[in-house]
Design a protein around this motif. Structure first.
Motif, PDB file in Angstrom:
ATOM      1  N   THR A 244      -0.841  -3.695  -4.465  1.00 40.57           N
ATOM      2  CA  THR A 244       0.387  -3.754  -4.277  1.00 40.57           C
ATOM      3  C   THR A 244       1.023  -5.019  -4.946  1.00 40.57           C
ATOM      4  O   THR A 244       2.179  -5.331  -4.720  1.00 40.57           O
ATOM      5  CB  THR A 244       0.771  -3.739  -2.680  1.00 40.57           C
ATOM      6  OG1 THR A 244       0.052  -4.992  -2.223  1.00 40.57           O
ATOM      7  CG2 THR A 244       0.301  -2.789  -1.792  1.00 40.57           C
ATOM      8  N   GLU A 245       0.131  -5.552  -5.882  1.00 41.57           N
ATOM      9  CA  GLU A 245       0.885  -6.750  -6.263  1.00 41.57           C
ATOM     10  C   GLU A 245       1.997  -6.207  -7.232  1.00 41.57           C
ATOM     11  O   GLU A 245       2.949  -7.157  -7.310  1.00 41.57           O
ATOM     12  CB  GLU A 245      -0.444  -7.184  -7.614  1.00 41.57           C
ATOM     13  CG  GLU A 245      -1.651  -7.768  -7.082  1.00 41.57           C
ATOM     14  CD  GLU A 245      -2.765  -6.831  -6.687  1.00 41.57           C
ATOM     15  OE1 GLU A 245      -2.447  -5.658  -6.684  1.00 41.57           O
ATOM     16  OE2 GLU A 245      -3.759  -7.311  -6.196  1.00 41.57           O
ATOM     17  N   LYS A 248       5.555  -6.701  -5.069  1.00 42.72           N
ATOM     18  CA  LYS A 248       5.836  -7.951  -4.767  1.00 42.72           C
ATOM     19  C   LYS A 248       7.252  -8.268  -4.880  1.00 42.72           C
ATOM     20  O   LYS A 248       7.697  -8.333  -6.057  1.00 42.72           O
ATOM     21  CB  LYS A 248       4.865  -9.228  -5.352  1.00 42.72           C
ATOM     22  CG  LYS A 248       4.315 -10.102  -4.142  1.00 42.72           C
ATOM     23  CD  LYS A 248       3.375 -11.218  -4.718  1.00 42.72           C
ATOM     24  CE  LYS A 248       1.982 -10.880  -4.005  1.00 42.72           C
ATOM     25  NZ  LYS A 248       1.081 -11.450  -4.657  1.00 42.72           N
ATOM     26  N   GLY A 249       8.030  -8.605  -4.022  1.00 41.28           N
ATOM     27  CA  GLY A 249       9.528  -8.869  -4.167  1.00 41.28           C
ATOM     28  C   GLY A 249      10.349  -7.825  -4.292  1.00 41.28           C
ATOM     29  O   GLY A 249      11.403  -8.000  -3.878  1.00 41.28           O
ATOM     30  N   GLU A 252       9.050  -5.237   1.605  1.00 46.74           N
ATOM     31  CA  GLU A 252       8.321  -6.206   2.506  1.00 46.74           C
ATOM     32  C   GLU A 252       6.842  -5.921   2.336  1.00 46.74           C
ATOM     33  O   GLU A 252       6.151  -4.840   2.792  1.00 46.74           O
ATOM     34  CB  GLU A 252       8.727  -6.206   3.658  1.00 46.74           C
ATOM     35  CG  GLU A 252       8.599  -7.401   4.792  1.00 46.74           C
ATOM     36  CD  GLU A 252       8.804  -7.023   6.171  1.00 46.74           C
ATOM     37  OE1 GLU A 252       9.622  -6.141   6.391  1.00 46.74           O
ATOM     38  OE2 GLU A 252       8.226  -7.513   6.922  1.00 46.74           O
ATOM     39  N   LEU A 253       6.144  -7.159   2.178  1.00 48.46           N
ATOM     40  CA  LEU A 253       4.526  -6.906   2.318  1.00 48.46           C
ATOM     41  C   LEU A 253       4.190  -7.866   3.538  1.00 48.46           C
ATOM     42  O   LEU A 253       4.783  -8.943   3.808  1.00 48.46           O
ATOM     43  CB  LEU A 253       3.795  -7.175   0.965  1.00 48.46           C
ATOM     44  CG  LEU A 253       4.183  -6.669  -0.158  1.00 48.46           C
ATOM     45  CD1 LEU A 253       3.573  -7.081  -1.497  1.00 48.46           C
ATOM     46  CD2 LEU A 253       4.016  -5.047  -0.205  1.00 48.46           C
ATOM     47  N   GLY A 257      -0.786  -8.568   1.823  1.00 53.80           N
ATOM     48  CA  GLY A 257      -0.325  -7.957   0.868  1.00 53.80           C
ATOM     49  C   GLY A 257      -0.325  -6.282   1.153  1.00 53.80           C
ATOM     50  O   GLY A 257       0.115  -5.525   0.277  1.00 53.80           O
TER      51      GLY A 257
END
Ligand code: FAD
Length: 307
Positions: A244-245, A248-249, A252-253, A257
């Motif tokens: 899920t990199e 990011k941003g 919501e993680l 992650g």
């Protein structure tokens, strides 16, 4: 555009695609590698109603099922960016590594996860030949044998407790000078007669005879002494990392992650749903990911008919 655009073609994405396509709506799957983790799996013996199969066969069956309903599979394509609509009613966009953009009225994220490797000699060579990552999956293969678990966090200690009930003996290897798992788990672990714990121990090699694992070598970090343990299997339990990199941003993680989802698979962005190992849903298994994918597709359909 797609009515349902799925990113990730493992069991979760494949199940979502079948459920969506069976509603008669345009469904597409973008997958870096269709099949997902099962492509690296030798035996599967816990997918209910299928007594035994192997990973590549299972992946082929996922693809046939999706194709039978006209799902458009975009294999060997990686999503790099999710662009939520700037206004309600606009399409959701997924930017691909090849420069293209695909659009959906709804999106399902099912990019799965990967096990963290110890990166010592023997790990890759003996993968599926004694090196394992999933105690729920492969524990029974080592019935009556000696195994090691690498990792003394919650998942490592849980795995050791679980395996101790199946195998002859478990050696747990932790790099730090103490186990990091919850106290209740550590207490349970220490109560078991067939478990040996080595802390301050660095795995340096997984040993084998050319065709299967025969042991593990670790360095006692206090004395620098190398020690060897004869074994039939090694379970690596040093973390499962969600893919899920790239989100990011945007979405919501959790602090691990994982994509945060509610009971319907809804993420923090309206119209974007998620399923399987990439999410906060507990227990990372094929049957769970598949069920979860079906649920996310039904939620996406519900979103479409209300939109
Ligand atoms: P995955 O299977 O991880 O699929 C993710 C998909 O997303 C893949 O298609 C991947 O290529 C794609 N992807 C990732 N990032 C991107 C991106 N940015 N853009 C586009 N696509 C992307 N479970 C069992 O129930 N029984 C077993 O016997 C079993 N054995 C296992 C053995 C091994 C060696 C491993 C590694 C796992 C095993 N598991 C087993 C666990 C099981 O494989 C997973 O729980 C399951 O595959 C999760 O499905 P998923 O669809 O959520 O994710």
């Amino acid at each position: 555009p797609y009515d349902v655009l799925i990113v990730g073609g493992g069991p979760a994405g494949a199940a979502a695609s079948v459920y969506a396509a069976r509603k008669g709506i345009r469904t597409g799957v973008v997958a870096e590698r269709f099949g997902g983790q099962v492509m690296d799996t030798l035996g599967i013996e816990n997918y209910i109603s299928v007594l035994a199969t192997d990973g590549p066969k299972f992946a082929q069956a996922l693809e046939s099922h999706a194709s039978a309903y006209g799902v458009e599979i975009m294999n060997l394509q990686r999503g790099e960016k999710l662009i939520p609509p700037s206004q309600p009613g606009e399409l959701i966009q997924v930017q691909l590594a090849n420069g293209g953009v695909v659009r959906g009225r709804t999106v399902i994220l099912s990019t799965g996860a990967r096990w963290r490797n110890v990166n010592v000699p023997g790990e890759q060579e003996y993968r599926n030949k004694g090196v394992a990552y999933c105690p729920h999956c492969d524990g029974p293969l080592f019935k009556g044998k000696k195994v090691a678990v690498i990792g003394g966090g919650n998942s490592g200690v849980e795995a050791a407790i679980d395996l101790a009930g199946i195998v002859e003996h478990v050696t747990l290897i932790e790099f730090a000078d103490q186990l990091k798992a919850d106290a209740v788990l550590v207490k349970k672990l220490h109560s078991l007669p067939n478990v040996t714990v080595h802390t301050n121990a660095q795995t340096t090699e997984i040993n084998g005879d050319g065709s299967k694992v025969t042991g593990l070598t670790f360095k006692d970090r206090a004395t620098e002494e190398l020690r060897q343990v004869p074994l039939a299997g090694v379970f690596v339990q040093i973390g499962l990392v969600p893919n899920t990199e790239w989100l990011k941003g945007t979405i919501e993680l959790s602090r691990f992650g994982e994509i945060v989802v509610d009971a319907k698979g809804q993420t923090s962005v309206p119209g974007v749903f998620a399923a399987g190992d990439a999410t906060t849903v507990p227990y990372k298994q094929i049957v769970i990911a598949a069920g979860d994918g079906a649920k996310a597709a039904l939620s996406a359909f519900d979103h479409l008919i209300r939109g």
